[in-house]
Write a protein that holds these residues in place. Structure first.
Motif, PDB file in Angstrom:
ATOM      1  N   SER A  79      -8.969  16.170  -5.159  1.00  0.00           N
ATOM      2  CA  SER A  79      -8.215  15.141  -5.862  1.00  0.00           C
ATOM      3  C   SER A  79      -8.098  13.933  -4.970  1.00  0.00           C
ATOM      4  CB  SER A  79      -6.822  15.646  -6.220  1.00  0.00           C
ATOM      5  OG  SER A  79      -6.031  14.585  -6.678  1.00  0.00           O
ATOM      6  N   LEU A  80      -7.974  12.747  -5.619  1.00  0.00           N
ATOM      7  CA  LEU A  80      -7.754  11.524  -4.852  1.00  0.00           C
ATOM      8  C   LEU A  80      -6.265  11.215  -4.757  1.00  0.00           C
ATOM      9  CD1 LEU A  80     -10.522   9.080  -6.083  1.00  0.00           C
ATOM     10  CD2 LEU A  80     -10.270  10.040  -3.821  1.00  0.00           C
ATOM     11  N   ARG A  81      -5.485  11.927  -5.582  1.00  0.00           N
ATOM     12  CA  ARG A  81      -4.049  11.625  -5.614  1.00  0.00           C
ATOM     13  C   ARG A  81      -3.405  12.199  -4.353  1.00  0.00           C
ATOM     14  NH1 ARG A  81      -1.780  14.498  -9.045  1.00  0.00           N
ATOM     15  NH2 ARG A  81       0.072  13.267  -9.448  1.00  0.00           N
ATOM     16  N   LEU A  82      -2.633  11.358  -3.702  1.00  0.00           N
ATOM     17  CA  LEU A  82      -2.037  11.775  -2.440  1.00  0.00           C
ATOM     18  C   LEU A  82      -1.056  12.916  -2.651  1.00  0.00           C
ATOM     19  CD1 LEU A  82      -1.654   8.264  -0.895  1.00  0.00           C
ATOM     20  CD2 LEU A  82      -3.048  10.102  -0.028  1.00  0.00           C
ATOM     21  N   ASP A  83      -0.400  12.914  -3.821  1.00  0.00           N
ATOM     22  CA  ASP A  83       0.542  13.984  -4.118  1.00  0.00           C
ATOM     23  C   ASP A  83      -0.167  15.344  -4.130  1.00  0.00           C
ATOM     24  OD1 ASP A  83       3.193  14.576  -4.570  1.00  0.00           O
ATOM     25  OD2 ASP A  83       2.829  14.866  -6.717  1.00  0.00           O
ATOM     26  N   ASP A  84      -1.379  15.366  -4.754  1.00  0.00           N
ATOM     27  CA  ASP A  84      -2.140  16.618  -4.805  1.00  0.00           C
ATOM     28  C   ASP A  84      -2.556  17.066  -3.412  1.00  0.00           C
ATOM     29  OD1 ASP A  84      -1.909  16.727  -7.462  1.00  0.00           O
ATOM     30  OD2 ASP A  84      -3.898  15.922  -7.924  1.00  0.00           O
ATOM     31  N   LEU A 144      -7.953   5.400  -3.155  1.00  0.00           N
ATOM     32  CA  LEU A 144      -8.876   4.277  -3.356  1.00  0.00           C
ATOM     33  C   LEU A 144      -8.108   2.978  -3.501  1.00  0.00           C
ATOM     34  CD1 LEU A 144     -11.570   5.737  -5.748  1.00  0.00           C
ATOM     35  CD2 LEU A 144     -11.548   5.599  -3.272  1.00  0.00           C
ATOM     36  N   TYR A 145      -6.913   3.063  -4.091  1.00  0.00           N
ATOM     37  CA  TYR A 145      -6.056   1.897  -4.231  1.00  0.00           C
ATOM     38  C   TYR A 145      -5.717   1.341  -2.842  1.00  0.00           C
ATOM     39  CZ  TYR A 145      -1.388  -0.247  -4.618  1.00  0.00           C
ATOM     40  OH  TYR A 145      -0.296  -1.054  -4.509  1.00  0.00           O
ATOM     41  N   ILE A 146      -5.420   2.250  -1.920  1.00  0.00           N
ATOM     42  CA  ILE A 146      -5.072   1.808  -0.570  1.00  0.00           C
ATOM     43  C   ILE A 146      -6.259   1.126   0.091  1.00  0.00           C
ATOM     44  CG2 ILE A 146      -4.508   2.649   1.735  1.00  0.00           C
ATOM     45  CD1 ILE A 146      -2.719   4.704   0.473  1.00  0.00           C
ATOM     46  N   PHE A 147      -7.439   1.736  -0.046  1.00  0.00           N
ATOM     47  CA  PHE A 147      -8.614   1.123   0.582  1.00  0.00           C
ATOM     48  C   PHE A 147      -8.917  -0.230  -0.037  1.00  0.00           C
ATOM     49  CE2 PHE A 147     -10.093   5.511   1.881  1.00  0.00           C
ATOM     50  CZ  PHE A 147      -9.658   5.311   3.165  1.00  0.00           C
ATOM     51  N   THR A 183       0.813  -1.223   0.000  1.00  0.00           N
ATOM     52  CA  THR A 183       0.000   0.000   0.000  1.00  0.00           C
ATOM     53  C   THR A 183       0.846   1.271   0.000  1.00  0.00           C
ATOM     54  OG1 THR A 183      -0.351  -0.629   2.268  1.00  0.00           O
ATOM     55  CG2 THR A 183      -2.273  -0.547   0.879  1.00  0.00           C
ATOM     56  N   LEU A 184       2.063   1.201   0.509  1.00  0.00           N
ATOM     57  CA  LEU A 184       2.871   2.423   0.570  1.00  0.00           C
ATOM     58  C   LEU A 184       3.265   2.916  -0.824  1.00  0.00           C
ATOM     59  CD1 LEU A 184       5.397   2.397   3.525  1.00  0.00           C
ATOM     60  CD2 LEU A 184       3.420   3.827   3.157  1.00  0.00           C
ATOM     61  N   ALA A 185       2.960   2.088  -1.867  1.00  0.00           N
ATOM     62  CA  ALA A 185       3.401   2.431  -3.218  1.00  0.00           C
ATOM     63  C   ALA A 185       2.889   3.790  -3.673  1.00  0.00           C
ATOM     64  CB  ALA A 185       2.961   1.350  -4.199  1.00  0.00           C
ATOM     65  N   VAL A 186       1.701   4.192  -3.223  1.00  0.00           N
ATOM     66  CA  VAL A 186       1.140   5.435  -3.743  1.00  0.00           C
ATOM     67  C   VAL A 186       1.387   6.622  -2.823  1.00  0.00           C
ATOM     68  CG1 VAL A 186      -0.650   4.357  -5.129  1.00  0.00           C
ATOM     69  CG2 VAL A 186      -1.094   4.875  -2.746  1.00  0.00           C
ATOM     70  N   VAL A 187       2.091   6.390  -1.729  1.00  0.00           N
ATOM     71  CA  VAL A 187       2.313   7.483  -0.798  1.00  0.00           C
ATOM     72  C   VAL A 187       3.582   8.239  -1.201  1.00  0.00           C
ATOM     73  CG1 VAL A 187       2.779   8.062   1.599  1.00  0.00           C
ATOM     74  CG2 VAL A 187       1.195   6.231   1.059  1.00  0.00           C
ATOM     75  N   PRO A 188       3.473   9.543  -1.451  1.00  0.00           N
ATOM     76  CA  PRO A 188       4.673  10.306  -1.798  1.00  0.00           C
ATOM     77  C   PRO A 188       5.531  10.527  -0.546  1.00  0.00           C
ATOM     78  CG  PRO A 188       2.797  11.763  -1.676  1.00  0.00           C
ATOM     79  CD  PRO A 188       2.273  10.387  -1.442  1.00  0.00           C
ATOM     80  N   PHE A 189       6.816  10.205  -0.679  1.00  0.00           N
ATOM     81  CA  PHE A 189       7.668  10.342   0.492  1.00  0.00           C
ATOM     82  C   PHE A 189       8.645  11.500   0.353  1.00  0.00           C
ATOM     83  CE2 PHE A 189      11.338   8.365  -1.513  1.00  0.00           C
ATOM     84  CZ  PHE A 189      10.776   7.493  -2.418  1.00  0.00           C
ATOM     85  N   GLY A 190       8.471  12.326  -0.704  1.00  0.00           N
ATOM     86  CA  GLY A 190       9.329  13.482  -0.855  1.00  0.00           C
ATOM     87  C   GLY A 190       8.851  14.318  -2.021  1.00  0.00           C
ATOM     88  N   ASP A 191       9.354  15.539  -2.095  1.00  0.00           N
ATOM     89  CA  ASP A 191       8.972  16.409  -3.199  1.00  0.00           C
ATOM     90  C   ASP A 191       9.589  15.893  -4.494  1.00  0.00           C
ATOM     91  OD1 ASP A 191       7.823  18.424  -4.500  1.00  0.00           O
ATOM     92  OD2 ASP A 191       8.855  20.043  -3.437  1.00  0.00           O
ATOM     93  N   VAL A 220       4.343   4.754  -7.489  1.00  0.00           N
ATOM     94  CA  VAL A 220       3.431   4.971  -8.623  1.00  0.00           C
ATOM     95  C   VAL A 220       2.529   6.145  -8.294  1.00  0.00           C
ATOM     96  CG1 VAL A 220       3.225   2.813  -9.884  1.00  0.00           C
ATOM     97  CG2 VAL A 220       2.087   3.078  -7.689  1.00  0.00           C
ATOM     98  N   ASP A 221       2.251   6.939  -9.306  1.00  0.00           N
ATOM     99  CA  ASP A 221       1.381   8.087  -9.103  1.00  0.00           C
ATOM    100  C   ASP A 221       0.036   7.748  -9.711  1.00  0.00           C
ATOM    101  OD1 ASP A 221       0.411  10.453  -8.462  1.00  0.00           O
ATOM    102  OD2 ASP A 221       1.542  11.620  -9.931  1.00  0.00           O
ATOM    103  N   LEU A 222      -0.817   7.050  -8.932  1.00  0.00           N
ATOM    104  CA  LEU A 222      -2.093   6.604  -9.484  1.00  0.00           C
ATOM    105  C   LEU A 222      -3.139   7.704  -9.342  1.00  0.00           C
ATOM    106  CD1 LEU A 222      -2.461   2.980  -8.115  1.00  0.00           C
ATOM    107  CD2 LEU A 222      -1.847   3.699 -10.403  1.00  0.00           C
ATOM    108  N   ASP A 223      -4.003   7.813 -10.351  1.00  0.00           N
ATOM    109  CA  ASP A 223      -5.079   8.790 -10.257  1.00  0.00           C
ATOM    110  C   ASP A 223      -6.056   8.415  -9.158  1.00  0.00           C
ATOM    111  OD1 ASP A 223      -4.190  10.483 -12.112  1.00  0.00           O
ATOM    112  OD2 ASP A 223      -5.268   9.574 -13.785  1.00  0.00           O
TER     113      ASP A 223
END
Lengths: 404, 528
Positions: free
Chosen positions: B283-288, B227-230, B158-166, B220-223
Motif C-alpha cells: 500500500s502507498l497509504r502511510l496508515d497501512d 506520492l503526495y509527499i514526494f 507534507t505532514l498532512a498525510v502522516v498518521p500521528f496516532g491510532d 487527510v487519508d490519501l490513497d
C-alpha cells in the motif's frame, strides 16, 4: 519523414556559452588574509585563476626604517599573527648576528620553547581552519581550545596573548616565570589529547579524505623552483627544515624528525602539520629537560640591554645607558646580514642593512607565505570552486606576512 | 464532508501546524545546545529577560498559595470521596510549600531569566521581523519574494498525510444529529472495554457501524499517500532555484544550481529507496504501512538497507551537512539565500528545519513503526512470540490512542535530535562528489534493494507454513529487541541525568588562578 534539423551539426545545437567570471575576495570567508582570486569558470571548473595579493600591504618594511632596532619587534609580531613568537626570535637572531653576540644558553632554550609553542599554535590554527572551511566545525573548535591553552602560557610569560613583542636584541624581555616548565608540561599532553580527538573525527572520514587527497598537487621540482619552504615544501617529499639543515639556537641538541609527505597534495600538507605538532612536543620535552634552571637570560652588554629599572633611577650610569638605548637605539655596526629561521610556514628570512646608526637602514623580510601563495594559481587551475578552500587553507597564507 | 469531520480536520490541522512551528523553534535551540555540548562551548545563554526579583517572589508565592487554596477547596468539595479528598489536600500542601520555598529562594534584585537559552529563538524571531528586508537593486523583486514562499510551502503541508496516532473510535450516543449524538458519545473507558473490542478489532480498520464514529488521527487519508509527499517535496527545488536566480548574484546563482541539481538527483534515489517498504505493506497509504508494522515488526528490520538509503537521501534533500554544498559558506558564501535577510531568510531556515521534521516523521512512519508500540495493539498489551502468548493485559481504548500519539511525537523528536547530530561531526562533500554518490552509489543501491525485496516477497509467498511461523516468531523477537533496547536506553538516560559531571578545570596561568580565586571563570574570547 526526415529528421528535424538534419542539416545542423551537433555542435551548432548547443547553446552559445562563455566562461563566467567570478570574483572571489578580497572580502570572502575563504580568502583569509584578503587575497583576491578572479576566476573564469566553466560550470564549477576553474579555467583560469588570477590570484592577486597586496590587499593587506601596510608598509611594514618602510615603517621599520624610522624607529630603533628594538622598535621593529611589534612590526614583526604583526607580520605573522598566528605564530608571532617565531618572528620575534627570527628578527632578534638577525640583529644579534650583525652585532656578533650570542644570547646565554638559558635564553636560547627559552626561545626554542616559546617558538615551538608558537609553532604548535600555528599548525593547530591552520589545520583547524582547514577542517572548518570544509564544514567540519567541531574539530576546529577543539583545536582552538588547545590553542587557548598555549595562549594561556604565552599570556603568563609575556603578558600578551597574540602580539607579544617579547623578543629583545640580546635576550628576551623577561626571564621565564617560575611555573613555565610546569605549565608547558601540563598543557602539552592536553593539547596532544585534543589533537588525537580531532584526528579521530577527521582522518578516517571518507568525505574528508576525498576532499583532500589528490587535490592541489604540486611536484617537488616545481615547489623548489617556486621557492617553497616549510611544511608545504616538506609535503612534496623534500626534507628541508632550517632547524635540521642549518641548526640555529640549540636545535642541534634535540632529537626530532622532519616529517615529509610524498604526493604534495592537500592531504600531505595537512598530515605534515599534524606530525610537526607531535615533533614540536618532543622538542619541548627535551628542551625543558635541558634548560638551565637559572642563569642570565640576556647578554651582559650595557650597550645592548636596558639596565634594571632600579639602577636607572638610582645610578647615573644606569640613567645614561637607558637614555642612550631608548633615544638613540642599539648601535648596530654598518653592514648587511641575512638570517633565516624556520617560521610557522617555512624559511623566515630577515635581510638587514645597517648604516651604523641606531635605526635600520633597510629591513627586508623574506616571508615564506609569499613564495607559497605564488603557486596558488597553478594549484587551483583545473580544479573546482570548492577545491579552492582546502587548497588555499593548506598553504596557510598569512596576509600580514605575505603583503607586509 | 459533514460538519463534524470538518471541525475535526481543523483541529488536527491546528495541532500539526502548532507542533511543527513550535518544534522548528525548539530544534534551532536544540541544534545550538547540541553543538555547544559537542564543541565544549557554553552555547546559547545570551538572550535574557531581566525581571525584578520581587515580582518573581510574588508570582511564585502567590501562585503556589493560590493553587494550593484551589486544591484545598476542591478537596472540600469532594468530601464524599475520602481518597480523592486526601489526595487533594496532600497536593494542596505540596504546591503551597513549593510556592513558599520558591519565593524564598528567588534572589532579591533583578533576576535574569535565560531558560537555558530557550529565549534565543524568541530573540531570533524579533530580530528577523525587525530587520531590513533587502532586495538586490537589479534582482527580480517578484521572484525574490516568491523563492522563500515556494521553499517553505511544501514543508508546511507534507505532514498532512502522516498518521500521528491510532484511529480514535467514538461510540455515538442516541438521538438527533451527529453533533448531539457525539455529545452523548463515549470513547471507551474501562467499563465498556469488552463492547469496544468487538467493534474495534485488534488489527485493521474499525468495523463500520452506525453507532461508531472513527476519527483517523491524520489530516487527510490519501490513497496516493507517500506520492503526495514526494510530489510536494519536489516543488521545494523550485524555491531554491528561483531564489538563486532572482538574487542577481553569481554566488547565489551557483548555489541555486547546486541546490536544484542535488535535490533532483536525490529525489530519485529517495523515492526508489522506499519502494521496498510499499511492496511489503502493499500500500502507498502511510496508515497501512504503520498497521503492517504494528502487526509484524518495525520496517527497519525488514528494510534495513532502505533505512540507511532513505536517511542519506533525506539529509541530502534538506541540504544539511555533509550535503550542504548549495550553501557552502566557505566557498559560495551562503549559496542561494545569500541575498536574503530578515524574515525571508528566516523562511528558508524554517523550511530547512521543517523539512528535517518531515523527513524524521517519514523515517518514523515507514521504518520505526510510526505510532505503533511493539506488543501493544488495540486491545491492550499482548506479549507473544508467534502463537505462544506469554502475557496479556487489556487497556482502555482512549489510553491506547493517547499513548500512540505520545509515542509518535516522542519517536519524531528522537529522530530529529539524531539527525541534528550528523551536522556537527562531518565535513561537506564537493559538488561533483555529491552527484557521484547520488547517481552511482545510492540509486543503484536503491534499485538492488527493490529487486531483493521483490525476490524475498515471492519466496515468502511460496514458503511453507513452518517458515511462515518462523518468520512471525522472528518478527516478535525483533519487537522484543526494540523493547529491551528502549528499556536499556531509558535506564541509561536516567542515569545520565542523575549523574553530576565533574567539571575539569586546568588552571594554568596566575591570571586564571586569580580569576578563579575571585569566584569567576578565566574569561577568554572562546566563551563569547
Amino acid at each position: 519523414m526526415e529528421p528535424l534539423y538534419s542539416e545542423l551539426d551537433e555542435g551548432e545545437l548547443e547553446l552559445p556559452s562563455q566562461p563566467m567570471t567570478l570574483n572571489v575576495g578580497p572580502a570572502h570567508p575563504a580568502m583569509h588574509g584578503t587575497v583576491r582570486c578572479v576566476l573564469e569558470l566553466s560550470g564549477e571548473t576553474i579555467l583560469k585563476a588570477d590570484v592577486q595579493i597586496g590587499y593587506l600591504h601596510r608598509g611594514f618594511e618602510k615603517m621599520c626604517e624610522r624607529g630603533t632596532w628594538s622598535q621593529v619587534f611589534p612590526y614583526v609580531d604583526r607580520c605573522n599573527y598566528v605564530s608571532p613568537m617565531l618572528n620575534n626570535v627570527g628578527f632578534a637572531l638577525a640583529v644579534e648576528k650583525m652585532l656578533g653576540v650570542t644570547v646565554p644558553e638559558r635564553c636560547q632554550y627559552y626561545r626554542v620553547a616559546l617558538g615551538e609553542l608558537a609553532r604548535i599554535a600555528d599548525h593547530l590554527t591552520c589545520n583547524g581552519a582547514m577542517a572548518m572551511e570544509l564544514g567540519a566545525f567541531t574539530p576546529f573548535l577543539w583545536f582552538m581550545k588547545a590553542r587557548e591553552m598555549i595562549y594561556d602560557i604565552m599570556e603568563e610569560e609575556t603578558g600578551a596573548r597574540i602580539t607579544h613583542s617579547f623578543g629583545r636584541v640580546g635576550g628576551m624581555a623577561k626571564p621565564p616565570t617560575p611555573a613555565f616548565a610546569e605549565m608547558v608540561r601540563s598543557a602539552v599532553p592536553h593539547v596532544l589529547a585534543i589533537l588525537a580527538e580531532g584526528e579521530g573525527l577527521l582522518l578516517r572520514n571518507r568525505i574528508f579524505i576525498d576532499r583532500l587527497q589528490g587535490v592541489g598537487v604540486i611536484k617537488p621540482e616545481d615547489a623548489v623552483a617556486l621557492g617553497w619552504t616549510g611544511p608545504c615544501l616538506r609535503s612534496t617529499g623534500v626534507p628541508y627544515d632550517v632547524r635540521k639543515a642549518h641548526p640555529y639556537l640549540v636545535y642541534d641538541r634535540f632529537d626530532f624528525d622532519v616529517p615529509v609527505g610524498s604526493a604534495g597534495d592537500n592531504w600531505d600538507r595537512f598530515m605534515v602539520r599534524l606530525e610537526e605538532i607531535r615533533q614540536s612536543a618532543r622538542i619541548l620535552e627535551q628542551c625543558l629537560a635541558q634548560m638551565p634552571k637559572d642563569g642570565p637570560i640576556n647578554v651582559e652588554d650595557p650597550r645592548i640591554i636596558l639596565p634594571p629599572k632600579d639602577e636607572v633611577y638610582s645610578t647615573i650610569e644606569g640613567t645614561i645607558q637607558h637614555f642612550k638605548i631608548v633615544m638613540e637605539g642599539i648601535q648596530v655596526p654598518a653592514g648587511e646580514v641575512y638570517s633565516y629561521t624556520e617560521g610557522g610556514n617555512g624559511e623566515l628570512g630577515f635581510y638587514l642593512v645597517s648604516d651604523g646608526s641606531g635605526t635600520p637602514y633597510r629591513v627586508r623580510i623574506r616571508p615564506p607565505c609569499f613564495a607559497v601563495t605564488g603557486a596558488l594559481q597553478q594549484l587551483i587551475e583545473g580544479l573546482m570552486v570548492p577545491d579552492i578552500v582546502p587548497t588555499f587553507g593548506s598553504l596557510n597564507m598569512i596576509g600580514g606576512e605575505c603583503d607586509r | 464532508m459533514d460538519s463534524v469531520s470538518f471541525v475535526f480536520a481543523l483541529l488536527k490541522i491546528a495541532l500539526i501546524l502548532g507542533f511543527l512551528v513550535t518544534l522548528t523553534a525548539v530544534l534551532t535551540w536544540v541544534e545550538r545546545r547540541q553543538c555547544a555540548l559537542i564543541q565544549d562551548r557554553v552555547g546559547p545563554n545570551r538572550a535574557v529577560v531581566y525581571v525584578p526579583g520581587l515580582a518573581l517572589k510574588l508570582l511564585a508565592g502567590g501562585g503556589g498559595l493560590g493553587l494550593g487554596a484551589a486544591l484545598a477547596a476542591a478537596g472540600m468539595a469532594l468530601r464524599e470521596h475520602p481518597k480523592a479528598m486526601v489526595v487533594c489536600f496532600a497536593a494542596a500542601a505540596v504546591v503551597a510549600l513549593a510556592g513558599v520555598v520558591g519565593a524564598v529562594r528567588v534572589p532579591s534584585g533583578t533576576v535574569g531569566i535565560r531558560l537555558a537559552g530557550m529565549l534565543h529563538p524568541v530573540a531570533d524571531g524579533i530580530k528577523f521581523i525587525t530587520k531590513e528586508d533587502f532586495v538586490p537593486p537589479n534582482g527580480d523583486r517578484l521572484l525574490h519574494a516568491l523563492g522563500p514562499i515556494i521553499a517553505l510551502f511544501p514543508a508546511l503541508v507534507t505532514l498532512a498525510v502522516v498518521p500521528f496516532g491510532d484511529t480514535l473510535a467514538v461510540q455515538l450516543g442516541a438521538g438527533g444529529n451527529l453533533w448531539s449524538r457525539l455529545a452523548h458519545g463515549r470513547i471507551g473507558w474501562a467499563d465498556s472495554l469488552r463492547h469496544y473490542h468487538a467493534a474495534v478489532p485488534r488489527f485493521g480498520m474499525p468495523t463500520l457501524s452506525p453507532d461508531l464514529l472513527p476519527v483517523p488521527l491524520q489530516i487527510v487519508d490519501l490513497d496516493v499517500g507517500i506520492l503526495y509527499i514526494f510530489a510536494l517535496a519536489g516543488t521545494g527545488i523550485i524555491g531554491a532555484a528561483v531564489a538563486g536566480w532572482s538574487s542577481d548574484n553569481k554566488y547565489a546563482l551557483l548555489g541555486g544550481l547546486r541546490a536544484a541539481s542535488q535535490m533532483v538527483s536525490y529525489e530519485v534515489a529517495m523515492g526508489l529507496s522506499l519502494v521496498g517498504a510499499f511492496m511489503i505493506s502493499s500500500s502507498l497509504r502511510l496508515d497501512d504501512i504503520v498497521r503492517w508494522q504494528s502487526e509484524h515488526t518495525w520496517g527497519i528490520f525488514v528494510q534495513p538497507f532502505a533505512f540507511v538509503l532513505f536517511l542519506a537521501t533525506a539529509v541530502a534533500e534538506q541540504k544539511r551537512t555533509p550535503f550542504d554544498a548549495p550553501e557552502g559558506e566557505s566557498e559560495i558564501v551562503a549559496g542561494y539565500f545569500l541575498e536574503y535577510s530578515g524574515m525571508k531568510f528566516s523562511m528558508f531556515m524554517m523550511g530547512e528545519y521543517m523539512e528535517l521534521i518531515v523527513s524524521s516523521a517519514l523515517l518514523v512512519t515507514i521504518f520505526l513503526g510510526g505510532y505503533a508500540i511493539p506488543f501493544v495493539h488495540r486491545d491492550g498489551i499482548t506479549l507473544a512470540f508467534g502463537d505462544r502468548v506469554l502475557w496479556q493485559a487489556a487497556l482502555p481504548h482512549v489510553a491506547l490512542v493517547a499513548l500512540s500519539v505520545l509515542v509518535f511525537f516522542g519517536k519524531l523528536l528522537a529522530v530529529c535530535f539524531l539527525q541534528l547530530f550528523i551536522r556537527w561531526t562531518v565535513p561537506r562533500f564537493r559538488y561533483d562528489q555529491v552527484m557521484r554518490l547520488g547517481w552511482r552509489r545510492l540509486l543503484p543501491a536503491a534499485l538492488v534493494n527493490m529487486m531483493l525485496t521483490g525476490a524475498a516477497l515471492i519466496a515468502v509467498d511460496h514458503a511453507s507454513a513452518g517458515i511462515d511461523q518462523a518468520l512471525r516468531i522472528a518478527a516478535d523477537v525483533c519487537n522484543a529487541v526494540v523493547v529491551l533496547g528502549f528499556a536499556y536506553g531509558g535506564v541509561a538516560f536516567v542515569r545520565f541525568l542523575a549523574s553530576r559531571p565533574k567539571p575539569q578545570q586546568e588552571l594554568l596561568s596566575t591570571s586564571a588562578q586569580r580569576a578563579h580565586a575571585q569566584g569567576g571563570a578565566h574569561t577568554s574570547p572562546m566563551q563569547a
